[in-house]
Design an enzyme around this catalytic site. Sequence first.
Site, PDB file in Angstrom:
ATOM      1  CG  ASP A  35       4.422  52.305  34.588  1.00 42.21           C
ATOM      2  OD1 ASP A  35       4.595  51.884  33.272  1.00 42.21           O
ATOM      3  OD2 ASP A  35       4.443  51.474  35.588  1.00 42.21           O
ATOM      4  CG  HIS A  47       4.048  49.996  40.248  1.00 42.34           C
ATOM      5  ND1 HIS A  47       4.832  51.106  39.795  1.00 42.34           N
ATOM      6  CD2 HIS A  47       3.774  49.362  39.367  1.00 42.34           C
ATOM      7  CE1 HIS A  47       4.522  51.229  38.656  1.00 42.34           C
ATOM      8  NE2 HIS A  47       3.946  50.207  38.230  1.00 42.34           N
ATOM      9  CB  CYS A  91       6.337  46.431  31.557  1.00 44.50           C
ATOM     10  SG  CYS A  91       8.034  45.835  31.224  1.00 44.50           S
ATOM     11  CG  ASN A 114       1.025  51.934  36.166  1.00 46.17           C
ATOM     12  OD1 ASN A 114       1.613  51.216  37.268  1.00 46.17           O
ATOM     13  ND2 ASN A 114       1.074  52.251  34.990  1.00 46.17           N
TER      14      ASN A 114
END
Length: 316
Positions: free
Chosen positions: A19, A210, A243, A252
């Site tokens: 990610d 998440h 994303c 994150n």
Amino acid sequence: MNRMVLPKQVRLCEVSTRDGFQAEEKWIATDDKVRLIHLLQASGISSMEVTSFVHPLAIPQLKDAEEVVERVRDLPGIALRALVPNVRGAARAARVGIKEVKCILSASDAHSLANTNCTVDEALVKVRSIAEFAAKNGIKASGSLSVAFGCPYEGNVPLVQVKRLIRAYMELGIREITLADTTGMANPKQVFAYFDELKTLFPDAVFSAHFHNTRGLAQANVLAALQQGITEFDSSAAGLGGCPYAPGASGNVATEDLAYLFSETGIETGIDLEKLLQASAEMKKVVGHDGGSFLLQAGIPKKHERPTRQIKGKQV
């Protein structure tokens, strides 16, 4: 007086090399990826979503997925999983020794179309194929649900939709399910309420979370999930990630920030915070930036030399 009840132990799954890297345009050398994975493993990270077996044209940054896995799959004390969008990706992962594949569903059609070029129900067909492949080949399949707390295209995602997709996962034999706040739209009250209802409705499911720190609520959301007994969280060293198919998505929650939060509240992670911070600093150096890590900026608290009073420019 009500007492906050928290678990004694949690597990962090590191997602920086999947990610965290997927939205980076500047090529990150395979040697650097492998070296960073070694550093993270040495810090005590015991679970990692190491890469994604997507088509190289979709995410060029992860076109070296096979080589990365081949070079780190024998590291001791760390479980590696890979994100796979379809059965072809699952087969690629299996060929290089991955033992857990993560399936992806979006909670909204709009995000699903942007992310995987198919509707939610079309994506379910792909997940079914992955689950069947995993069962036949002795591979574990887990699942994720993107934009579970809100979609940047559609706004609010009804909880009934989240329930429908969790039920679909369960019917395919996928019990371990991650709810993802893909663009940081969740709030602690919502997180607490969602997990309260979902754990009651799906007692056999194993939920994880998440969170993205897009609007600064990730750690508060983690605390809300903790109070509902959630003990596994995805996080990314240096707070990297986002994303590429979701407007406004940013980093994150930083692994080092969560490890510090847990350390300060007496929750065991098995992570050496000093080594983790060194790994995150190296991650920032390699990538060229961080994603908003507080601990990288402020460091671990330490006592400083006490100030002395000055009179007319002289110390006394």
